[in-house]
Design a protein around this motif. Sequence first.
Motif, PDB file in Angstrom:
ATOM      1  N   THR A 133       0.823  -1.207   0.000  1.00  0.00           N
ATOM      2  CA  THR A 133       0.000   0.000   0.000  1.00  0.00           C
ATOM      3  C   THR A 133       0.857   1.257   0.000  1.00  0.00           C
ATOM      4  O   THR A 133       0.585   2.212  -0.732  1.00  0.00           O
ATOM      5  N   HIS A 141       0.460   3.664  -3.407  1.00  0.00           N
ATOM      6  CA  HIS A 141      -0.620   4.609  -3.100  1.00  0.00           C
ATOM      7  C   HIS A 141      -0.915   5.620  -4.220  1.00  0.00           C
ATOM      8  O   HIS A 141      -2.086   5.934  -4.462  1.00  0.00           O
ATOM      9  N   ASP A 199      -3.680   4.693  -6.455  1.00  0.00           N
ATOM     10  CA  ASP A 199      -5.004   4.781  -5.846  1.00  0.00           C
ATOM     11  C   ASP A 199      -5.566   6.190  -6.009  1.00  0.00           C
ATOM     12  O   ASP A 199      -6.753   6.372  -6.282  1.00  0.00           O
ATOM     13  N   LYS A 230      -6.709   6.568  -9.552  1.00  0.00           N
ATOM     14  CA  LYS A 230      -7.922   5.799  -9.824  1.00  0.00           C
ATOM     15  C   LYS A 230      -9.162   6.520  -9.312  1.00  0.00           C
ATOM     16  O   LYS A 230     -10.182   6.609  -9.996  1.00  0.00           O
ATOM     17  N   SER A 279      -4.417   5.376   4.102  1.00  0.00           N
ATOM     18  CA  SER A 279      -4.427   4.179   3.264  1.00  0.00           C
ATOM     19  C   SER A 279      -3.630   3.046   3.904  1.00  0.00           C
ATOM     20  O   SER A 279      -4.059   1.887   3.897  1.00  0.00           O
ATOM     21  N   TRP A 313     -11.959   3.789   5.148  1.00  0.00           N
ATOM     22  CA  TRP A 313     -11.981   3.900   3.688  1.00  0.00           C
ATOM     23  C   TRP A 313     -12.796   5.099   3.214  1.00  0.00           C
ATOM     24  O   TRP A 313     -12.515   5.654   2.153  1.00  0.00           O
ATOM     25  N   THR A 325     -10.993   7.760   0.841  1.00  0.00           N
ATOM     26  CA  THR A 325     -11.573   8.124  -0.448  1.00  0.00           C
ATOM     27  C   THR A 325     -11.748   9.631  -0.570  1.00  0.00           C
ATOM     28  O   THR A 325     -11.458  10.225  -1.620  1.00  0.00           O
ATOM     29  N   CYS A 381      -8.275  11.289  -1.036  1.00  0.00           N
ATOM     30  CA  CYS A 381      -7.711  11.063  -2.373  1.00  0.00           C
ATOM     31  C   CYS A 381      -8.501  11.771  -3.472  1.00  0.00           C
ATOM     32  O   CYS A 381      -7.955  12.061  -4.539  1.00  0.00           O
ATOM     33  N   SER A 393     -17.172   4.180  -4.305  1.00  0.00           N
ATOM     34  CA  SER A 393     -16.441   5.447  -4.336  1.00  0.00           C
ATOM     35  C   SER A 393     -17.378   6.627  -4.533  1.00  0.00           C
ATOM     36  O   SER A 393     -17.223   7.672  -3.891  1.00  0.00           O
ATOM     37  N   ASN A 441      -6.737   0.944 -12.247  1.00  0.00           N
ATOM     38  CA  ASN A 441      -6.960  -0.025 -11.176  1.00  0.00           C
ATOM     39  C   ASN A 441      -6.214  -1.325 -11.464  1.00  0.00           C
ATOM     40  O   ASN A 441      -5.562  -1.890 -10.580  1.00  0.00           O
ATOM     41  N   ARG A 474      -2.619  -0.887 -11.018  1.00  0.00           N
ATOM     42  CA  ARG A 474      -2.290  -0.853  -9.598  1.00  0.00           C
ATOM     43  C   ARG A 474      -2.367  -2.238  -8.950  1.00  0.00           C
ATOM     44  O   ARG A 474      -1.505  -2.627  -8.182  1.00  0.00           O
TER      45      ARG A 474
END
Length: 299
Positions: free
Chosen positions: A27, A31, A34, A37, A68, A120, A124, A127, A231, A271, A274
């Motif tokens: 992670t 990162h 992420d 994405k 994260s 999360w 989210t 990010c 998301s 994604n 990643r």
Amino acid sequence: MAESKSFTSSVHVDQALSRFGAGLISTAILHPLDVIKIRFQGGTIHSFKDIAQKEGVLKGLYRGVATSVVGAAASWGLYFWCRIKKRKRKDTEGRLAAWQHLVASAEAGAITVITTNPIWVIKTRLCSTTRYTPDAYNGFWNGLTRLVKDEGLRGAYRGMVPALFGVTHAAIQFMSYEEIKKWRHDVRHSQGKIPKHERNVNLSTQEYLTMASVSKVTAAVVTYPYQVVRSRLQVNSSGNGEGECRGAVNCVKKIKSVEGFGGFYKGLAPNLIRVLPGTCVTFLVYENLTQYFKKHATD
């Protein structure tokens, strides 16, 4: 069947620690993908350059990395802690059937989702915004405090319904991984490369990479739409604004009517980019830590 030797007090603790370390390392390294994405608009390379130039590498591409890492470490550690394999009936060779891997993964996944969902939500939102975005979270603790104060439990558990559906992702991934690994062991047994009585052997790096990649891509393609829905729900703070989702079903309808079927796969390319290196790093670290614990195990 007697309890196997362990590095700590239990082989299950060994597994949890192996996955905890694997999740933390992968992670932290990956990162930035992420961030791309979640904010996905253009191509991956274009988005990478755009964020780096406008916000800087550390404050842009690594925005929300602490959250994260906390979420990934907690999720992986808790996930393996909850995979109570010893309660499942094994075959004569001490192995689980495919459906048992599926059930064990689903059970652990559901508990993990319920426990870590607030983390999360914060990740989210971090990010999906920049440090220049008005009223954006400053970090994990700032986000947690504001989330609980302003939105309560309802806000902390936004997106949990599609996240629970996403338990199938981990279940499919781990069932596929374990079945491929079982098949590979059987092939090597049939070739006489492994003693018949030996089940837990260290395969080659290339074998682990292949198994991890195939299982992860399969799970990602099958279950990706739920990530898009989750998301969208987690980015929205209230669900009352124009164009915002008012729930999982409403979100699915909006995406389908406005963006079509392709909307459920928006951001899939970054994604997949990643998850492949992320999965490779995670499983390699996990398998090697597992072998290390076995090698240095005590009674």
